[in-house]
Enzyme design. Structure first.
Site, PDB file in Angstrom:
ATOM      1  N   TYR A  33      24.995  31.547  41.906  1.00  0.00           N
ATOM      2  CA  TYR A  33      23.703  31.558  41.221  1.00  0.00           C
ATOM      3  C   TYR A  33      22.699  32.446  41.961  1.00  0.00           C
ATOM      4  O   TYR A  33      22.558  32.372  43.180  1.00  0.00           O
ATOM      5  CB  TYR A  33      23.103  30.157  41.109  1.00  0.00           C
ATOM      6  CG  TYR A  33      21.611  30.200  40.829  1.00  0.00           C
ATOM      7  CD1 TYR A  33      21.156  30.692  39.607  1.00  0.00           C
ATOM      8  CD2 TYR A  33      20.678  29.838  41.794  1.00  0.00           C
ATOM      9  CE1 TYR A  33      19.792  30.804  39.351  1.00  0.00           C
ATOM     10  CE2 TYR A  33      19.314  29.935  41.547  1.00  0.00           C
ATOM     11  CZ  TYR A  33      18.874  30.423  40.323  1.00  0.00           C
ATOM     12  OH  TYR A  33      17.529  30.542  40.078  1.00  0.00           O
TER      13      TYR A  33
ATOM     14  N   ALA B 153      50.135  52.732  26.610  1.00  0.00           N
ATOM     15  CA  ALA B 153      49.594  51.946  27.718  1.00  0.00           C
ATOM     16  C   ALA B 153      50.712  51.293  28.524  1.00  0.00           C
ATOM     17  O   ALA B 153      50.831  51.489  29.734  1.00  0.00           O
ATOM     18  CB  ALA B 153      48.638  50.880  27.187  1.00  0.00           C
TER      19      ALA B 153
ATOM     20  N   CYS C  20      41.081  51.631  23.538  1.00  0.00           N
ATOM     21  CA  CYS C  20      39.901  50.762  23.464  1.00  0.00           C
ATOM     22  C   CYS C  20      38.605  51.551  23.614  1.00  0.00           C
ATOM     23  O   CYS C  20      37.531  51.040  23.306  1.00  0.00           O
ATOM     24  CB  CYS C  20      39.974  49.693  24.556  1.00  0.00           C
ATOM     25  SG  CYS C  20      41.384  48.582  24.403  1.00  0.00           S
TER      26      CYS C  20
ATOM     27  N   ASN D  22      49.241  46.004  29.914  1.00  0.00           N
ATOM     28  CA  ASN D  22      49.167  46.475  31.288  1.00  0.00           C
ATOM     29  C   ASN D  22      49.711  45.457  32.281  1.00  0.00           C
ATOM     30  O   ASN D  22      50.413  45.820  33.234  1.00  0.00           O
ATOM     31  CB  ASN D  22      47.724  46.845  31.634  1.00  0.00           C
ATOM     32  CG  ASN D  22      47.335  48.209  31.111  1.00  0.00           C
ATOM     33  OD1 ASN D  22      47.616  49.217  31.738  1.00  0.00           O
ATOM     34  ND2 ASN D  22      46.703  48.254  29.941  1.00  0.00           N
TER      35      ASN D  22
END
Length: 561
Positions: free
Chosen positions: A435, A12, A44, A314
């Site tokens: 919201y 990575a 992952c 990363n």
């Protein structure tokens, strides 16, 4: 030909450095040496491949537009030379040369560099367990592990699976192999699930949820050896018994791979990772290191820490890519943010845990709440548990942990940002968060958690944790556990004890005389909000010793059978 940038490691961090360096310096000679077969892969993603959520193995090392990230890709699209199956053996710092060996042929080659990058990653820890070489024993660390495990699963070789370790890798392994058709047992040396990531209270609640789905847990147990028949594993022997097993996944963590750096005389830090400065330079200014092999600085405490996470690899890759091409970018450190999905449960944390904070000398206040991740009437809403840790003196937020089927990652991300900038409880409560019913509640669960901490700090509410209530029950304390749910809710699940009194919140004001005023009252409900209302009613009516149980029955992990 421009500067020579040599990168050791191609998973990575290394490819990220190479890609960034190429964009900044089109004339540089960039070479990656990688011992393994695969490069620039998504480790992952392995659990999702094993569980069938990702069907094509090639997707784990392909671009978003479907091209495999192999040496030909890096040469054609990036102008980068990638040599797989090439193991770096030694660094000659004086002459700026690296000796490497082709793992297939044994042939050695020498590579020159102007800037050298160490992205050597980490090695899986091998615990002192006998017979780890038996057939049916697996790891989940390298991309090459995934097809081996997948083949065994598809061949029906997995029936009784034992996962050793319940950190991030162990939890990913559990998620990958779990099936109602299999018996899956996790063995953890520590007393709770995800130790060091979740505080014990949340770890126990998480396990309760997974247990109800069929996972078996053996906590506080040490694996001594494996036993087998005809060379294949058949059981796991611990210090407390034995567990049938036809497959074992060893997932007890990783250590920085610093052998090459150490032999080259580079400084190794106190944590065992390579020491780097804010520019990701080692003790040799022409050699950079990043990813799992380095130690980092914790932004909250200033102390050194290991952080073997893809996100840091990363981010640091971009920094190093800048600096090997003449830049001066800096990496300030880590907060300790991590997220996980396992068996339908989301897990997230950032900053310090409660025990970590206390061990470091902080005088803290904590609060745990249970609520919905979006408006309760919205069809996709789910429950979450959030726990916040705050420094009493400064009211600086030190950490947040969350679990649940609902959205916890975005709440942790907000707190991670606040922690990075030294944010306080008041800063959180004044944030302008979005919201709408599909996304949140009018007061976001994170702010609700912050308000609970604020109420505790200001003495508006006094609480017990579930563990403290359980301890009171076990000691035989004389108090009333006032359950203010409806009779129907109470009948579904309750704490079986003569000190429990059920009285619906809507009836409480009219029936205050039924509640003994000379005893400590601990209010409890499903998620905590009604218990809070009940505590305020009782306080207003002159009751002197009133508390509530945080997170209600959602936070009660003690009724597993």
């Amino acid at each position: 030909m421009g500067r020579k940038i040599l990168i050791i490691g191609g998973v990575a961090a290394g490819p990220k450095v190479a890609a960034r360096a190429r964009r900044l310096d089109p004339d540089a000679q960039i070479t990656i040496l990688e011992k393994g077969e695969y490069i620039s892969y998504a480790g992952c993603g392995m659990p999702y491949y094993l569980s069938g959520k990702i069907h094509d193995f090639d997707h784990l090392y392909s671009t978003a537009y479907g091209v495999k990230r192999d040496p030909e890709f890096f040469k054609a699209e990036r102008g980068i030379d990638v040599l797989t199956g090439m193991e770096a053996l030694a660094i000659d710092r004086a002459n700026k040369k690296v000796t490497a060996r082709n793992v297939a042929t044994g042939e050695e080659s020498v590579f020159e560099y102007d800037k050298l990058v160490l992205a050597t990653g980490s090695n899986p820890i091998t615990p002192p367990i006998e017979n780890l070489d038996l057939k049916g024993v697996y790891r989940l660390n390298r991309l090459s592990d995934a097809p081996i495990i997948k083949q065994a699963m598809e061949a029906g070789e997995f029936n009784d699976v034992v996962v050793i370790g319940s950190g991030f890798i162990g939890m990913e392994a559990i998620d990958a192999v779990f099936s109602p058709m299999r018996t899956v047992t996790v063995v953890e040396f520590k007393d709770t699930m995800l130790p060091g990531i979740l505080d014990p209270d949340l770890g126990k609640i998480l396990y309760k949820n997974l247990y109800e789905q069929g996972l078996e847990g053996r906590f506080g147990e040490k694996v001594l050896r494996l036993e087998g028949q005809d060379g294949k594993v058949t059981k796991v022997i611990t210090d407390k018994g034995e567990i049938p097993a036809d497959a074992v996944v060893v997932a007890v963590g990783v250590r920085p791979n610093v052998k090459l750096a150490q032999e080259a005389g580079l400084t190794i830090g106190e944590t065992g990772g390579i020491l780097v400065n804010e520019y990701m330079q080692t003790s040799d200014p022409d050699i950079y290191a990043l990813g799992d092999c380095v130690e980092n600085t914790n932004i909250i405490t200033g102390k050194k820490t290991l952080a073997p996470m893809a996100t840091y690899a990363n981010r640091q890759g971009r920094i190093v890519g800048d600096n090997v091409t003449g830049g001066k970018s800096t990496f300030k450190g880590v907060v300790g943010t991590g997220v996980l999905h396992c068996m339908g449960m989301n897990v997230a944390r950032t900053g310090l845990g409660e025990n970590q904070a206390r061990d470091l000398g902080y005088d803290i206040e904590t609060a745990m709440i249970s609520t919905f991740d979006m408006t309760h009437y919205y069809p996709a809403s789910n429950k979450v548990l959030l726990k916040m840790i705050v420094d009493k003196k400064t009211q600086r937020i030190l950490g947040l942990q969350g679990i649940g089927k609902g959205e916890v990652a975005k709440r942790v991300d907000v707190v991670a940002t606040l922690i990075y900038y030294g944010g306080t409880l008041d800063d959180l409560l004044n944030l302008d968060l979005g919201y709408a019913p599909p996304f949140s509640t009018p007061i976001d669960p994170l702010v609700h958690c912050g308000n609970t901490v604020k109420n505790k700090l200001e003495g508006i509410v006094n609480t017990y944790t579930a563990a403290e209530v359980q301890a009171k029950l076990e000691r035989g304390d004389d108090f009333v556990l006032l359950d203010v749910r409806t009779p129907q809710q109470f009948a579904t699940r309750n704490i079986d004890d003569p000190r429990v009194q059920q009285l619906t919140l809507g009836e409480l004001r009219a029936r205050l005389a039924d509640v003994p005023k000379d005893k400590e009252i601990v209010a409890v409900c499903a998620m905590g909000s009604r218990a809070y209302e009940a505590s305020r009613i009782l306080k207003g009516a002159g009751f002197k010793d009133v508390k509530l149980m945080e997170a209600g029955m959602e936070g009660w992990p003690y009724d597993m059978e």
